[in-house]
Design an enzyme around this catalytic site. Structure first.
Site, PDB file in Angstrom:
ATOM      1  N   ALA A 159      59.988  17.638 -18.870  1.00 57.06           N
ATOM      2  CA  ALA A 159      59.062  18.420 -18.048  1.00 57.06           C
ATOM      3  C   ALA A 159      58.613  19.653 -18.808  1.00 57.06           C
ATOM      4  O   ALA A 159      59.353  20.231 -19.596  1.00 57.06           O
ATOM      5  CB  ALA A 159      59.748  18.820 -16.748  1.00 57.06           C
ATOM      6  N   LEU A 177       0.851  -1.194   0.000  1.00 53.24           N
ATOM      7  CA  LEU A 177       0.000   0.000   0.000  1.00 53.24           C
ATOM      8  C   LEU A 177       0.883   1.239   0.000  1.00 53.24           C
ATOM      9  O   LEU A 177       1.687   1.434   0.911  1.00 53.24           O
ATOM     10  CB  LEU A 177      -0.912   0.010   1.231  1.00 53.24           C
ATOM     11  CG  LEU A 177      -1.780  -1.235   1.429  1.00 53.24           C
ATOM     12  CD1 LEU A 177      -2.725  -1.032   2.613  1.00 53.24           C
ATOM     13  CD2 LEU A 177      -2.570  -1.583   0.166  1.00 53.24           C
ATOM     14  N   ASN A 197      41.995  16.160 -22.960  1.00 62.05           N
ATOM     15  CA  ASN A 197      41.167  15.187 -23.684  1.00 62.05           C
ATOM     16  C   ASN A 197      39.973  15.817 -24.376  1.00 62.05           C
ATOM     17  O   ASN A 197      39.232  15.132 -25.054  1.00 62.05           O
ATOM     18  CB  ASN A 197      40.689  14.097 -22.725  1.00 62.05           C
ATOM     19  CG  ASN A 197      39.846  14.661 -21.594  1.00 62.05           C
ATOM     20  OD1 ASN A 197      40.034  15.814 -21.195  1.00 62.05           O
ATOM     21  ND2 ASN A 197      38.937  13.868 -21.090  1.00 62.05           N
ATOM     22  N   ASP A 214       5.568   2.670   3.368  1.00 64.22           N
ATOM     23  CA  ASP A 214       6.331   3.560   4.247  1.00 64.22           C
ATOM     24  C   ASP A 214       6.886   2.820   5.461  1.00 64.22           C
ATOM     25  O   ASP A 214       7.268   3.430   6.447  1.00 64.22           O
ATOM     26  CB  ASP A 214       5.486   4.763   4.681  1.00 64.22           C
ATOM     27  CG  ASP A 214       4.228   4.366   5.428  1.00 64.22           C
ATOM     28  OD1 ASP A 214       3.973   3.156   5.577  1.00 64.22           O
ATOM     29  OD2 ASP A 214       3.491   5.267   5.866  1.00 64.22           O
ATOM     30  N   THR A 237      -7.040   2.368   4.213  1.00 66.14           N
ATOM     31  CA  THR A 237      -6.189   1.210   3.891  1.00 66.14           C
ATOM     32  C   THR A 237      -6.993   0.031   3.325  1.00 66.14           C
ATOM     33  O   THR A 237      -6.510  -0.696   2.454  1.00 66.14           O
ATOM     34  CB  THR A 237      -5.409   0.746   5.132  1.00 66.14           C
ATOM     35  OG1 THR A 237      -6.332   0.628   6.222  1.00 66.14           O
ATOM     36  CG2 THR A 237      -4.311   1.721   5.510  1.00 66.14           C
ATOM     37  N   TYR A 269       3.345  -2.154   3.790  1.00 74.39           N
ATOM     38  CA  TYR A 269       3.164  -0.713   3.637  1.00 74.39           C
ATOM     39  C   TYR A 269       4.383  -0.118   2.943  1.00 74.39           C
ATOM     40  O   TYR A 269       5.511  -0.440   3.296  1.00 74.39           O
ATOM     41  CB  TYR A 269       3.020  -0.046   5.003  1.00 74.39           C
ATOM     42  CG  TYR A 269       1.673  -0.229   5.671  1.00 74.39           C
ATOM     43  CD1 TYR A 269       0.654  -0.946   5.066  1.00 74.39           C
ATOM     44  CD2 TYR A 269       1.429   0.347   6.904  1.00 74.39           C
ATOM     45  CE1 TYR A 269      -0.568  -1.096   5.678  1.00 74.39           C
ATOM     46  CE2 TYR A 269       0.203   0.204   7.534  1.00 74.39           C
ATOM     47  CZ  TYR A 269      -0.795  -0.520   6.916  1.00 74.39           C
ATOM     48  OH  TYR A 269      -2.008  -0.665   7.525  1.00 74.39           O
ATOM     49  N   ARG A 292       2.470  14.811   6.566  1.00 75.91           N
ATOM     50  CA  ARG A 292       3.398  15.279   7.608  1.00 75.91           C
ATOM     51  C   ARG A 292       4.849  15.359   7.132  1.00 75.91           C
ATOM     52  O   ARG A 292       5.708  15.830   7.862  1.00 75.91           O
ATOM     53  CB  ARG A 292       3.286  14.370   8.846  1.00 75.91           C
ATOM     54  CG  ARG A 292       2.037  14.643   9.664  1.00 75.91           C
ATOM     55  CD  ARG A 292       1.798  13.564  10.694  1.00 75.91           C
ATOM     56  NE  ARG A 292       1.283  12.330  10.085  1.00 75.91           N
ATOM     57  CZ  ARG A 292       1.169  11.171  10.723  1.00 75.91           C
ATOM     58  NH1 ARG A 292       1.575  11.063  11.969  1.00 75.91           N
ATOM     59  NH2 ARG A 292       0.669  10.119  10.108  1.00 75.91           N
ATOM     60  N   GLN A 315      -5.305   3.803  -6.838  1.00 74.73           N
ATOM     61  CA  GLN A 315      -6.345   4.216  -5.892  1.00 74.73           C
ATOM     62  C   GLN A 315      -6.507   5.724  -6.100  1.00 74.73           C
ATOM     63  O   GLN A 315      -5.731   6.530  -5.585  1.00 74.73           O
ATOM     64  CB  GLN A 315      -5.924   3.909  -4.442  1.00 74.73           C
ATOM     65  CG  GLN A 315      -7.040   4.203  -3.460  1.00 74.73           C
ATOM     66  CD  GLN A 315      -6.569   4.220  -2.011  1.00 74.73           C
ATOM     67  OE1 GLN A 315      -5.400   4.473  -1.720  1.00 74.73           O
ATOM     68  NE2 GLN A 315      -7.481   3.958  -1.084  1.00 74.73           N
TER      69      GLN A 315
HETATM   70  C1  UD1 Z   1      -2.311   2.191   9.830  1.00 70.92           C
HETATM   71  C2  UD1 Z   1      -3.239   1.174  10.524  1.00 70.92           C
HETATM   72  C3  UD1 Z   1      -2.889   1.110  12.006  1.00 70.92           C
HETATM   73  C4  UD1 Z   1      -1.426   0.743  12.166  1.00 70.92           C
HETATM   74  C5  UD1 Z   1      -0.550   1.724  11.405  1.00 70.92           C
HETATM   75  C6  UD1 Z   1       0.885   1.236  11.427  1.00 70.92           C
HETATM   76  C7  UD1 Z   1      -5.384   1.165   9.389  1.00 70.92           C
HETATM   77  C8  UD1 Z   1      -6.776   1.675   9.386  1.00 70.92           C
HETATM   78  N1  UD1 Z   1      -4.618   1.590  10.362  1.00 70.92           N
HETATM   79  O1  UD1 Z   1      -2.609   3.460  10.356  1.00 70.92           O
HETATM   80  O2  UD1 Z   1      -3.704   0.142  12.655  1.00 70.92           O
HETATM   81  O3  UD1 Z   1      -1.090   0.750  13.539  1.00 70.92           O
HETATM   82  O4  UD1 Z   1      -0.955   1.814  10.039  1.00 70.92           O
HETATM   83  O5  UD1 Z   1       1.730   2.125  10.791  1.00 70.92           O
HETATM   84  O6  UD1 Z   1      -5.028   0.399   8.544  1.00 70.92           O
HETATM   85  N2  UD1 Z   1      -2.608   4.059   2.290  1.00 70.92           N
HETATM   86  C9  UD1 Z   1      -3.110   3.967   0.999  1.00 70.92           C
HETATM   87  N3  UD1 Z   1      -4.341   4.481   0.746  1.00 70.92           N
HETATM   88  C10 UD1 Z   1      -5.111   5.063   1.680  1.00 70.92           C
HETATM   89  C11 UD1 Z   1      -4.584   5.163   2.990  1.00 70.92           C
HETATM   90  C12 UD1 Z   1      -3.338   4.642   3.260  1.00 70.92           C
HETATM   91  O7  UD1 Z   1      -2.454   3.429   0.110  1.00 70.92           O
HETATM   92  O8  UD1 Z   1      -6.231   5.495   1.353  1.00 70.92           O
HETATM   93  C13 UD1 Z   1      -1.285   3.493   2.558  1.00 70.92           C
HETATM   94  C14 UD1 Z   1      -0.252   4.545   2.928  1.00 70.92           C
HETATM   95  O9  UD1 Z   1       0.458   4.985   1.788  1.00 70.92           O
HETATM   96  C15 UD1 Z   1       0.645   3.788   3.886  1.00 70.92           C
HETATM   97  C16 UD1 Z   1      -0.281   2.760   4.529  1.00 70.92           C
HETATM   98  O10 UD1 Z   1      -1.378   2.634   3.677  1.00 70.92           O
HETATM   99  O11 UD1 Z   1       1.664   3.120   3.209  1.00 70.92           O
HETATM  100  C17 UD1 Z   1      -0.725   3.170   5.931  1.00 70.92           C
HETATM  101  O12 UD1 Z   1      -1.441   4.373   5.850  1.00 70.92           O
HETATM  102  P1  UD1 Z   1      -1.417   5.447   7.025  1.00 70.92           P
HETATM  103  O13 UD1 Z   1      -2.317   6.557   6.654  1.00 70.92           O
HETATM  104  O14 UD1 Z   1      -0.041   5.767   7.402  1.00 70.92           O
HETATM  105  O15 UD1 Z   1      -2.129   4.600   8.192  1.00 70.92           O
HETATM  106  P2  UD1 Z   1      -2.026   4.843   9.734  1.00 70.92           P
HETATM  107  O16 UD1 Z   1      -2.991   5.905  10.125  1.00 70.92           O
HETATM  108  O17 UD1 Z   1      -0.612   5.032  10.122  1.00 70.92           O
HETATM  109 MG    MG Z   2       1.236   5.463   9.028  1.00 69.40          MG
END
Ligand code: UD1
Ligand code: MG
Length: 489
Positions: free
Chosen positions: A453, A41, A416, A135, A112, A133, A48, A106
């Site tokens: 030289a 994902l 060169n 990230d 998520t 993920y 942030r 998406q």
């Molecule tokens: C999410 C989890 C949380 C977990 C945390 C760990 C959910 C609802 N929550 O929260 O339980 O503790 O990660 O880091 O899953 N992303 C998409 N599309 C979206 C939203 C997010 O692709 O619409 C991707 C983001 O790019 C990222 C990952 O999903 O790679 C997590 O998204 P993020 O918004 O960071 O979720 P958290 O609020 O941190």
């Molecule tokens: Mg996160």
């Protein structure tokens, strides 16, 4: 021992008897392992980070965050790898163009669960899905393998993490030790917020069931998002086994949400690579003052001094010494070579027992054979230098093929470039070039030639002779030094 023919005969005779002991259609004792599809994902915006670069493209150890996840995912045997992208879409795709990725768009970031749903149509129902993920870059493939082993056609596996401060993480709600559901930070009660076991976000589940669960998600929560985490409670209510796996280290599941966390993970990565090198026998004068980006391997008895940056692939042969403040990027180094302080070496192959620096710069396309010496303020570009040759002081050698045992005097330059095109200089074995020579390419200098030289050499030079090009030295007897003028006059 019987002769080979007799051995074969014995084998043929024993064959049917051995087979006869096996039942004709014996069921396989191991349960069939479902094929694996990996979904990463990576559509989130990363508000942030306060940056116009999509979050998953921010570099960690010189590589985009998403590239780290992909590299680790690629070590698992999977049928397919899917990346859900959205924010900064085309930029992300272009930065990570790889044939083995299936991209799922998406268009709107609705959570998520919604993100995972975008990849599911491309995944057959009988696959196991591993969700990662984009990230969370430092996940250990060994942990992922353990997690996958806990999942199955009717079992979901969830990677959890104990954190001193789990703020921001979904909390794992257990009853009698068994996982019941996940509550997101923003939806949790004060009591639930005290739980220190957080959701890493990584899970493995059967594709067919996941599809059913994802279709039933509702965005009735504090963030109005479709939470992937809600599938846990669905699995529990359908008596699907939910197996939690506690991550062996917190570092591997830490996500990057801002620049502070990015810097923390850079530190984690650096420490992990430094530990690996030391375990392999490398002496690091100060493990906290080395930067390692990408694959670095080393032989025995290698010593690396402080403030060294290694950008892989780098290989250091046995006994190599790297002095302080050196940068080695994509370099192969033979045994016993010594880099003195402050060298920058890039895309080069360095032979054994070479002496390089201090303050040497070796640019792409350079190949040094064994026992070559490069001294201070020497720049070498796209040149091949054969064994035992020396360029010890203040020289530029570019687009040059140099033989063995050549000595290049201080301040020599291979000219060169004519402002439009580059030309090569060819220097034979045992050539001696005096200090301050300008070698105007294209140019060939024969074996054993000596150049005086200060010469500007524009024509090919025969071997075995002294060649020079200089104005005649004159002395003017009548000349007098100027004297200062009186300002009042
Ligand atoms: C999410 C989890 C949380 C977990 C945390 C760990 C959910 C609802 N929550 O929260 O339980 O503790 O990660 O880091 O899953 N992303 C998409 N599309 C979206 C939203 C997010 O692709 O619409 C991707 C983001 O790019 C990222 C990952 O999903 O790679 C997590 O998204 P993020 O918004 O960071 O979720 P958290 O609020 O941190
Ligand atoms: Mg996160």
């Amino acid at each position: 021992m019987p002769p080979p023919a007799a051995q074969n005969a014995a084998r043929i005779r024993s064959g049917p008897e051995r087979c006869a002991k096996l039942p004709a259609l014996m069921p396989s004792p191991v349960e069939k392992v479902p094929p694996l599809s990996i979904v990463i994902l990576a559509a989130g915006q990363g508000k942030r980070m306060n940056s116009s670069l999509p979050k998953v493209l921010h570099p960690l150890a010189g590589q985009p965050l998403l590239a780290h996840v992909l590299e680790r995912a690629a070590t698992l045997q999977s049928a397919s790898i899917h990346v859900v992208y959205g924010h900064g879409g085309e930029q992300v795709r272009a930065a990570l163009a790889r044939d083995d990725i299936q991209w799922a768009l998406q268009a709107e970031q609705l959570g998520t669960g919604h993100a995972l749903q975008q990849a599911m149509p491309a995944i057959p129902d009988d696959h196991l899905v591993l969700v990662l993920y984009g990230d969370v870059p430092l996940i250990d493939p060994a942990t992922l393998r353990q997690l996958i082993a806990l999942a199955g056609p009717r079992a979901l596996a969830l990677l959890t993490v104990e954190l001193p401060d789990p703020t921001g993480y979904g909390r794992i709600i257990r009853e009698g030790g068994a996982v019941q559901r996940i509550v997101e930070q923003k939806d949790a009660s004060a009591e639930q917020l005290r739980i220190r076991e957080g959701n890493s976000g990584v899970l493995a589940a059967p594709a067919g069931l996941l599809k059913q669960w994802l279709a039933r998600l509702r965005a009735d929560n504090a963030q109005r998002e479709y939470y992937l985490t809600d599938v846990i409670a669905m699995a529990v209510s359908e008596q699907i086994r939910v197996s939690p796996l506690l991550a062996p280290t917190a570092a591997e599941v830490l996500g990057v949400n801002d620049k502070l966390q990015l810097a923390e993970l850079e530190g984690e990565y650096r420490r992990a690579r430094a530990r690996e090198l030391m375990k392999a026998g490398v002496t690091l004068i100060d493990p906290s003052r080395i930067d390692i980006r990408g694959a670095v391997t080393a032989g025995r008895d290698v010593t690396i001094d402080i403030n060294v940056v290694l950008e892989g692939p780098v290989h250091l042969g046995d006994g190599v010494r790297v002095g302080p403040n050196c940068v080695l990027s994509k370099v192969q180094v033979g045994a016993g070579t010594h880099f003195k302080p402050n060298c920058v070496i890039e895309q080069a192959t360095i032979g054994a027992r070479c002496e390089v620096g201090p303050f040497a710069r070796v640019r792409p396309g350079t190949v040094l054979a064994d026992e070559v010496h490069l001294g201070n303020f020497v720049e070498i570009k796209n040149s091949q230098i054969a064994g035992g040759s020396k360029v010890n002081h203040l020289s530029y050698v570019g687009d040059t093929t140099m033989g063995s045992r050549v000595n290049i005097g201080a301040g020599t330059i291979t000219c060169n470039y004519d402002g439009a095109n580059k030309f090569r200089t060819e220097i034979g074995n045992d050539v001696f070039i005096g200090s301050g020579a300008m070698l105007v390419a294209p140019l060939q200098i024969g074996t054993g030639a000596t150049i005086g030289a200060g010469s500007t050499i524009t024509l090919n030079v025969p071997g075995g002779k002294l060649t020079l090009e200089r104005g005649r030295q004159i002395t003017i007897d009548s000349w007098q030094r100027p004297t200062k003028r009186n300002k009042d006059q």
